[in-house]
Design a protein around this motif. Sequence first.
Motif, short mmCIF file in Angstrom:
data_model
loop_
_atom_site.label_atom_id
_atom_site.label_comp_id
_atom_site.label_asym_id
_atom_site.label_seq_id
_atom_site.Cartn_x
_atom_site.Cartn_y
_atom_site.Cartn_z
N VAL A 5 -11.97 -5.35 -10.81
CA VAL A 5 -11.41 -6.23 -9.79
C VAL A 5 -10.20 -5.54 -9.17
N GLU A 6 -10.33 -5.24 -7.86
CA GLU A 6 -9.24 -4.60 -7.14
C GLU A 6 -8.32 -5.64 -6.53
N SER A 7 -7.07 -5.26 -6.34
CA SER A 7 -6.10 -6.13 -5.68
C SER A 7 -5.03 -5.26 -5.03
N GLY A 8 -4.23 -5.88 -4.16
CA GLY A 8 -3.09 -5.18 -3.58
C GLY A 8 -3.28 -4.71 -2.14
N GLY A 9 -4.45 -4.91 -1.59
CA GLY A 9 -4.66 -4.50 -0.22
C GLY A 9 -3.89 -5.38 0.75
N GLY A 10 -3.86 -4.96 2.02
CA GLY A 10 -3.18 -5.75 3.02
C GLY A 10 -3.03 -4.98 4.31
N SER A 11 -2.21 -5.53 5.19
CA SER A 11 -1.95 -4.90 6.50
C SER A 11 -0.51 -4.43 6.55
N VAL A 12 -0.32 -3.17 6.89
CA VAL A 12 1.02 -2.59 6.98
C VAL A 12 1.13 -1.74 8.23
N GLN A 13 2.34 -1.36 8.54
CA GLN A 13 2.59 -0.47 9.67
C GLN A 13 2.60 0.98 9.20
N PRO A 14 2.35 1.91 10.10
CA PRO A 14 2.40 3.33 9.72
C PRO A 14 3.74 3.68 9.07
N GLY A 15 3.66 4.48 8.02
CA GLY A 15 4.85 4.89 7.29
C GLY A 15 5.20 4.01 6.11
N GLU A 16 4.59 2.83 6.04
CA GLU A 16 4.87 1.92 4.94
C GLU A 16 4.03 2.25 3.71
N SER A 17 4.23 1.47 2.64
CA SER A 17 3.57 1.74 1.37
C SER A 17 2.80 0.52 0.90
N LEU A 18 1.80 0.77 0.07
CA LEU A 18 1.04 -0.27 -0.64
C LEU A 18 0.68 0.27 -2.00
N LYS A 19 0.51 -0.64 -2.94
CA LYS A 19 0.03 -0.25 -4.27
C LYS A 19 -1.20 -1.07 -4.60
N LEU A 20 -2.30 -0.38 -4.84
CA LEU A 20 -3.54 -1.02 -5.24
C LEU A 20 -3.67 -1.00 -6.76
N SER A 21 -4.29 -2.03 -7.29
CA SER A 21 -4.57 -2.07 -8.73
C SER A 21 -6.03 -2.43 -8.95
N CYS A 22 -6.56 -1.92 -10.05
CA CYS A 22 -7.94 -2.22 -10.43
C CYS A 22 -7.94 -2.57 -11.91
N ALA A 23 -8.35 -3.78 -12.22
CA ALA A 23 -8.43 -4.23 -13.60
C ALA A 23 -9.87 -4.08 -14.08
N VAL A 24 -10.06 -3.41 -15.21
CA VAL A 24 -11.39 -3.13 -15.74
C VAL A 24 -11.59 -3.91 -17.03
#
Length: 113
Positions: A5-24
């Motif tokens: 199960v993945e999580s952490g996606g979203g909409s951001v502007q160029p130059g910004e950061s995101l962290k995705l996680s995957c629970a197994v």
Amino acid sequence: QVQLVESGGGSVQPGESLKLSCAVSGSDFSIYSVRWDRQAPGKQRELVAYIMANGNTKYADSVEGRFAISRDNAKKTVSLQMNSLKPEDTAVYYCFDYGSGSWGQGTQVTVSS
């Protein structure tokens, strides 16, 4: 039954950061490699990064130096820290467990000004 199960996606502007996680769950997670792939509209799915059981990592040239993959074997999670995001990073991101051969359902990342 193995589930990712993945999580952490979203909409951001160029130059910004995101962290995705995957629970197994349901997999002997700690002894297998895990990877993140992505698929942009109209394009083939491509490898982004993978991490081996011993912690060794490999990245696609397009994300080298900007993304970092990590794993927590105790929590059975794999993360993808994405920095300096670009519009071309826009895609659905999927995690894959080599032990079970299973994919997650994907999480959307959109980078746009």
